[in-house]
Write an enzyme that holds these catalytic residues in place. Sequence first.
Site, PDB file in Angstrom:
ATOM      1  N   ASP A 142       0.818  -1.215   0.000  1.00 53.80           N
ATOM      2  CA  ASP A 142       0.000   0.000   0.000  1.00 53.80           C
ATOM      3  C   ASP A 142       0.851   1.263   0.000  1.00 53.80           C
ATOM      4  O   ASP A 142       2.034   1.243   0.364  1.00 53.80           O
ATOM      5  CB  ASP A 142      -0.981   0.004   1.178  1.00 53.80           C
ATOM      6  CG  ASP A 142      -0.287   0.040   2.532  1.00 53.80           C
ATOM      7  OD1 ASP A 142       0.770  -0.594   2.683  1.00 53.80           O
ATOM      8  OD2 ASP A 142      -0.810   0.701   3.448  1.00 53.80           O
ATOM      9  N   GLU A 207       0.342  -1.265   5.684  1.00 52.41           N
ATOM     10  CA  GLU A 207       1.402  -0.718   6.533  1.00 52.41           C
ATOM     11  C   GLU A 207       1.184   0.765   6.817  1.00 52.41           C
ATOM     12  O   GLU A 207       1.464   1.251   7.915  1.00 52.41           O
ATOM     13  CB  GLU A 207       2.766  -0.921   5.853  1.00 52.41           C
ATOM     14  CG  GLU A 207       3.971  -0.610   6.741  1.00 52.41           C
ATOM     15  CD  GLU A 207       4.414   0.844   6.675  1.00 52.41           C
ATOM     16  OE1 GLU A 207       5.268   1.259   7.490  1.00 52.41           O
ATOM     17  OE2 GLU A 207       3.909   1.586   5.796  1.00 52.41           O
TER      18      GLU A 207
END
Length: 520
Positions: A142, A207
């Site tokens: 991400d 994350e």
Amino acid sequence: MADSKIQAWKFLKIIVFTFFITVLLLFTSATIRTLSLDVNVGLQLARWEKSNNISLVIDQHQREELLAKFKEALRIPTVSFSERESNTTALRQFVTFLRKAFPTVFSSSLVHHELVADYSHLFQVQGSQPDLVPYLLLAHIDVVPARESDGWEAPPFSAQEMDGFIYARGTIDDKCAVMGILQALEYLLLRGYAPRRGFYIGLGHDEEISGFNGAMNIVRLMKDRGVKLSFVLDEGLAVLDGVISGLDGPVALIGVSEKGSANVKLSVSMAPGHSSMPPRESSIGILAAAVKRLEDNPMPRLFGYGPERDTFEHLAHKFGLPLKFIMSNLWLFSPLLGRVLEMKPDTNAFVRTTTAVTMFNAGTKSNIIPSLAEATVNLRIHSAHSLQEVLDFIQDTVGDQRVKVELIDGFDPLPISSSDEQSFGFQIIKKTVLDMFPKLTVAPGICVGNTDSRHFKDLSSDIYRFAPVWFKPGDVQRFHGINERISKKNYEELIVFYFNLIQNCDIKKLPDPHSSVHEL
């Protein structure tokens, strides 16, 4: 009377002589220490035998292919907007993309792959010698949001090339590592490589919003299976070239810890009123005064009590005088260097727990005295501090019972991983870096931000945060900022780094200190 004066004069001479000798000894000791740091420079890899690793030579066709795949990954907007909102359509698209981009990884009998929490990935690569403790390579899929209107020179999900750089969100955080690790493994498998030491690859999908879904579910899965890891390598620090003032040449900093973090809410609640008849103190005024006290009274300076001391001692020989003399003798000059570092925001972060007021909310209408005023304070906790100590400091500094102090979330600083000559993970990473870039200085460092790796502390005592991404002056600001980019050459270097690292990890143990032979 004369005798007493003579005695006093003799006593004074003894004190002055003793003081002079003490200063001379300290200066001599400090000078010897300063000069001795140069002795081992250039000998960092002398005790490692020449490697028999497979070399990776990338031809023009392969270069075009790997860059095309990297650009395709960057164009998939795997954005984490908030803890409740992610681009799940893009995350599903990324799963399909990885299977297409790395067919050998997904079809090899040596590799077991599974999806975790729908969008994260866990790869287990089987080793031929199960007695060798495995390790873990971490990265995350991400990215943070980006808008072209913020001032990007190219659309942030276009992966556009300009002057040898690829511009896109995720180029350095962290799709370069995602793609670099898998591309390295793809090339190794295509060349018939079978590792002796098994390892894992973990790719988290959230994350940027703390990894509570991706990384933490990967951890649970590995715990359930009784996995223990030799070391973990995640994103974090990088190669700094010209970023540290006064340093002669580039330096690779390997993160051995992360600062802790806390979000604290300050609030003041009182009866509302009309602005035409204001009280002597309002909720906003009381809260603003409390915030001002926090900003005027920073957390104590703690330089020298965490891993930052090792960082500067490792780098000392690369500075000119007088900095070389000071950094070589932090046992004497830590307070002085700490005072210098706290003068700038970017180096102040090494010195103490930092306090940042990030949100302030109060009021709904211009003629109403609000009943509630709230502020959010974000703290990054120094390794020598604990979360509880920080909370106590805030409470004492605010010093007003009308201001409520609440912990929203937080955690202590991460344990400090080993970095000495017997530290397997650190030395393997260091060797891999120096094999590629022999002129670099390698030093342990501390991450002021946080990564997915913090969730893995129960699986390994040695967690490292590093990728050989090169940062020149101004590049650090691109991280989570505008015009994030990586050079095509640097991305290729990342692939070579992981290609070599996986092979270097196949040794059974490190060479004895100061010996010159080794199975590599």
